[in-house]
Design an enzyme around this catalytic site. Structure first.
Site, PDB file in Angstrom:
ATOM      1  N   HIS A 189       8.005   4.082   8.514  1.00 20.57           N
ATOM      2  CA  HIS A 189       8.029   4.384   7.073  1.00 20.57           C
ATOM      3  C   HIS A 189       8.835   5.655   6.855  1.00 20.57           C
ATOM      4  O   HIS A 189       8.604   6.658   7.542  1.00 20.57           O
ATOM      5  CB  HIS A 189       6.622   4.664   6.547  1.00 20.57           C
ATOM      6  CG  HIS A 189       5.637   3.566   6.788  1.00 20.57           C
ATOM      7  ND1 HIS A 189       5.632   2.395   6.090  1.00 20.57           N
ATOM      8  CD2 HIS A 189       4.608   3.480   7.660  1.00 20.57           C
ATOM      9  CE1 HIS A 189       4.635   1.636   6.503  1.00 20.57           C
ATOM     10  NE2 HIS A 189       4.007   2.266   7.461  1.00 20.57           N
ATOM     11  N   ASN A 235       0.808  -1.231   0.000  1.00 22.27           N
ATOM     12  CA  ASN A 235       0.000   0.000   0.000  1.00 22.27           C
ATOM     13  C   ASN A 235       0.838   1.276   0.000  1.00 22.27           C
ATOM     14  O   ASN A 235       0.615   2.161  -0.821  1.00 22.27           O
ATOM     15  CB  ASN A 235      -0.953  -0.001   1.200  1.00 22.27           C
ATOM     16  CG  ASN A 235      -2.119  -0.943   0.977  1.00 22.27           C
ATOM     17  OD1 ASN A 235      -2.804  -0.857  -0.032  1.00 22.27           O
ATOM     18  ND2 ASN A 235      -2.333  -1.867   1.894  1.00 22.27           N
TER      19      ASN A 235
HETATM   20  N1  LIG Z   1      -3.699   2.732   1.921  1.00 20.40           N
HETATM   21  C1  LIG Z   1      -3.120   2.253   3.019  1.00 20.40           C
HETATM   22  O1  LIG Z   1      -2.185   2.844   3.554  1.00 20.40           O
HETATM   23  C2  LIG Z   1      -3.626   0.969   3.625  1.00 20.40           C
HETATM   24  C3  LIG Z   1      -3.176   0.590   4.886  1.00 20.40           C
HETATM   25  C4  LIG Z   1      -3.666  -0.582   5.428  1.00 20.40           C
HETATM   26  C5  LIG Z   1      -4.549  -1.378   4.728  1.00 20.40           C
HETATM   27  N2  LIG Z   1      -4.944  -0.993   3.485  1.00 20.40           N
HETATM   28  C6  LIG Z   1      -5.843  -1.842   2.693  1.00 20.40           C
HETATM   29  O2  LIG Z   1      -7.185  -1.705   3.126  1.00 20.40           O
HETATM   30  C7  LIG Z   1      -7.900  -2.909   2.882  1.00 20.40           C
HETATM   31  C8  LIG Z   1      -8.690  -3.315   4.120  1.00 20.40           C
HETATM   32  O3  LIG Z   1      -7.821  -3.540   5.214  1.00 20.40           O
HETATM   33  P1  LIG Z   1      -8.363  -4.187   6.587  1.00 20.40           P
HETATM   34  O4  LIG Z   1      -7.228  -4.174   7.527  1.00 20.40           O
HETATM   35  O5  LIG Z   1      -9.649  -3.560   6.982  1.00 20.40           O
HETATM   36  O6  LIG Z   1      -8.642  -5.696   6.087  1.00 20.40           O
HETATM   37  P2  LIG Z   1      -9.614  -6.785   6.738  1.00 20.40           P
HETATM   38  O7  LIG Z   1      -9.156  -8.097   6.209  1.00 20.40           O
HETATM   39  O8  LIG Z   1      -9.723  -6.607   8.223  1.00 20.40           O
HETATM   40  O9  LIG Z   1     -11.075  -6.451   6.121  1.00 20.40           O
HETATM   41  C9  LIG Z   1     -11.394  -6.649   4.777  1.00 20.40           C
HETATM   42  C10 LIG Z   1     -12.909  -6.636   4.626  1.00 20.40           C
HETATM   43  O10 LIG Z   1     -13.222  -6.654   3.212  1.00 20.40           O
HETATM   44  C11 LIG Z   1     -14.218  -7.641   2.965  1.00 20.40           C
HETATM   45  N3  LIG Z   1     -14.061  -8.107   1.570  1.00 20.40           N
HETATM   46  C12 LIG Z   1     -13.088  -8.880   1.059  1.00 20.40           C
HETATM   47  N4  LIG Z   1     -13.298  -9.094  -0.271  1.00 20.40           N
HETATM   48  C13 LIG Z   1     -14.439  -8.428  -0.577  1.00 20.40           C
HETATM   49  C14 LIG Z   1     -15.185  -8.281  -1.773  1.00 20.40           C
HETATM   50  N5  LIG Z   1     -14.791  -8.831  -2.911  1.00 20.40           N
HETATM   51  N6  LIG Z   1     -16.317  -7.534  -1.727  1.00 20.40           N
HETATM   52  C15 LIG Z   1     -16.725  -6.954  -0.577  1.00 20.40           C
HETATM   53  N7  LIG Z   1     -16.046  -7.060   0.586  1.00 20.40           N
HETATM   54  C16 LIG Z   1     -14.921  -7.796   0.584  1.00 20.40           C
HETATM   55  C17 LIG Z   1     -13.964  -8.704   3.997  1.00 20.40           C
HETATM   56  O11 LIG Z   1     -15.089  -9.495   4.174  1.00 20.40           O
HETATM   57  C18 LIG Z   1     -13.621  -7.831   5.208  1.00 20.40           C
HETATM   58  O12 LIG Z   1     -14.834  -7.383   5.800  1.00 20.40           O
HETATM   59  C19 LIG Z   1      -6.853  -3.953   2.441  1.00 20.40           C
HETATM   60  O13 LIG Z   1      -6.887  -4.088   1.036  1.00 20.40           O
HETATM   61  C20 LIG Z   1      -5.539  -3.333   2.849  1.00 20.40           C
HETATM   62  O14 LIG Z   1      -4.469  -3.712   1.998  1.00 20.40           O
HETATM   63  C21 LIG Z   1      -4.528   0.172   2.939  1.00 20.40           C
END
Ligand SMILES: NC(=O)c1ccc[n+]([C@@H]2O[C@H](COP(=O)([O-])OP(=O)(O)OC[C@H]3O[C@@H](n4cnc5c(N)ncnc54)[C@H](O)[C@@H]3O)[C@@H](O)[C@H]2O)c1
Length: 264
Positions: free
Chosen positions: A217, A187
């Site tokens: 970071h 990310n």
């Molecule tokens: N931009 C950044 O700096 C940053 C930082 C951390 C995480 N993220 C990203 O944010 C996202 C979420 O992170 P998190 O920690 O909440 O993850 P998490 O695993 O706790 O939650 C993910 C959620 O998405 C749902 N999901 C998965 N596939 C799906 C689909 N096809 N349709 C609908 N819902 C779906 C799951 O059921 C779950 O509720 C991840 O992709 C992660 O890489 C981004």
């Protein structure tokens, strides 16, 4: 003022925390939560007041926010954009996959709308993206984590992470290579790349450091604007130690800015 009707995709660590912060917000109303079909019933129990679905409703939604991952961008964000609904995306690392950024752009163009990528866990994205206009010379991102954070990654090949006594560079190369080898850590590198010099010209260094407990970071950039060095020591989200709390705040900031009369 009528509240913006928001569809939240994903109800995991970030989604749940976003929901908590939006509670009582008069400018933003969560009108739908979108999770995979098999998770609908469980998510509905978690948030009895908001409709949970496996698709973004085609009507009654002003804004979509994605906190779910690459598959959800394909399944929900691309069609929502094409329908003309603006989207905010948190899974910026997914845009390291060949062609996805271009497909998001094409869908938003077709729908005459916009997809916004949040800064998430990293800062100075505004400075970097502004500096790019004047011309950037180099951008380097360094991700430093405790050795255990690199378990289950190629960092384990040829070394015993538990036995490290000093900081060890586990990867050095382009952001594109870093995303391929370390997709779960993509990310920040992807965000820095997209704001700056792109995936091929952004240099990434990943370090296993037994002397630290948090994820650190660092971004170093220089160009026509001058130069900057930024170091972030992010606290993890209680619900998911792999996610920084700042990512949640960044998503909520992006949402609030859509509804605010004065945005910053
Ligand atoms: N931009 C950044 O700096 C940053 C930082 C951390 C995480 N993220 C990203 O944010 C996202 C979420 O992170 P998190 O920690 O909440 O993850 P998490 O695993 O706790 O939650 C993910 C959620 O998405 C749902 N999901 C998965 N596939 C799906 C689909 N096809 N349709 C609908 N819902 C779906 C799951 O059921 C779950 O509720 C991840 O992709 C992660 O890489 C981004």
């Amino acid at each position: 003022m009528t509240a913006l009707r928001v569809a939240l995709i994903g109800c995991g660590a970030i989604g749940t925390s976003v929901l908590e912060l939006l509670e009582g917000d008069t400018a933003l109303a969560v009108a739908a939560i979108v999770v995979p079909e098999e998770g609908v019933a469980a998510a509905q129990r978690l948030v009895p007041g908001v409709p949970v679905a496996s698709r973004v409703p085609v009507a009654g939604i002003d804004l979509v926010v994605e906190t779910a991952g690459h598959a959800a961008i394909e399944e929900h964000v691309l069609p929502a954009l094409a329908r003309g609904t603006p989207c905010i995306v948190a899974s910026v690392g997914a845009l390291s996959a060949a062609g996805l950024a271009e497909r998001l752009e094409a869908a938003a163009t077709a729908g005459r709308t916009q997809v916004q990528l949040i800064a998430g866990a990293i800062g100075a994205i505004d400075a970097l993206a502004a500096a790019r206009i004047g011309g950037l010379g180099s951008v380097r991102y360094t991700g430093r984590k405790p050795p255990r954070a690199w378990k289950g990654t190629p960092a384990e090949q040829g070394r015993d992470l538990d036995a490290l006594t000093q900081e060890t560079v586990i990867f050095e190369g382009s952001a594109r290579e870093a995303a391929q080898l370390y997709p779960k850590n993509a990310n920040v590198a992807a965000t820095v790349s997209l704001a700056g010099l792109g995936l091929d010209r952004t240099m990434v260094r990943l370090i296993a450091d037994p002397a630290i407990a948090d994820n650190v970071h660092t971004v170093e950039a220089e160009g026509a604007f001058g130069s900057f060095e930024l170091t972030m020591r992010n606290k993890p989200l209680a619900a998911n130690p792999k996610t920084s709390a700042l990512t949640v705040y960044s998503a909520v900031r992006a949402l609030r800015n859509r509804a605010a009369a004065l945005a910053i």
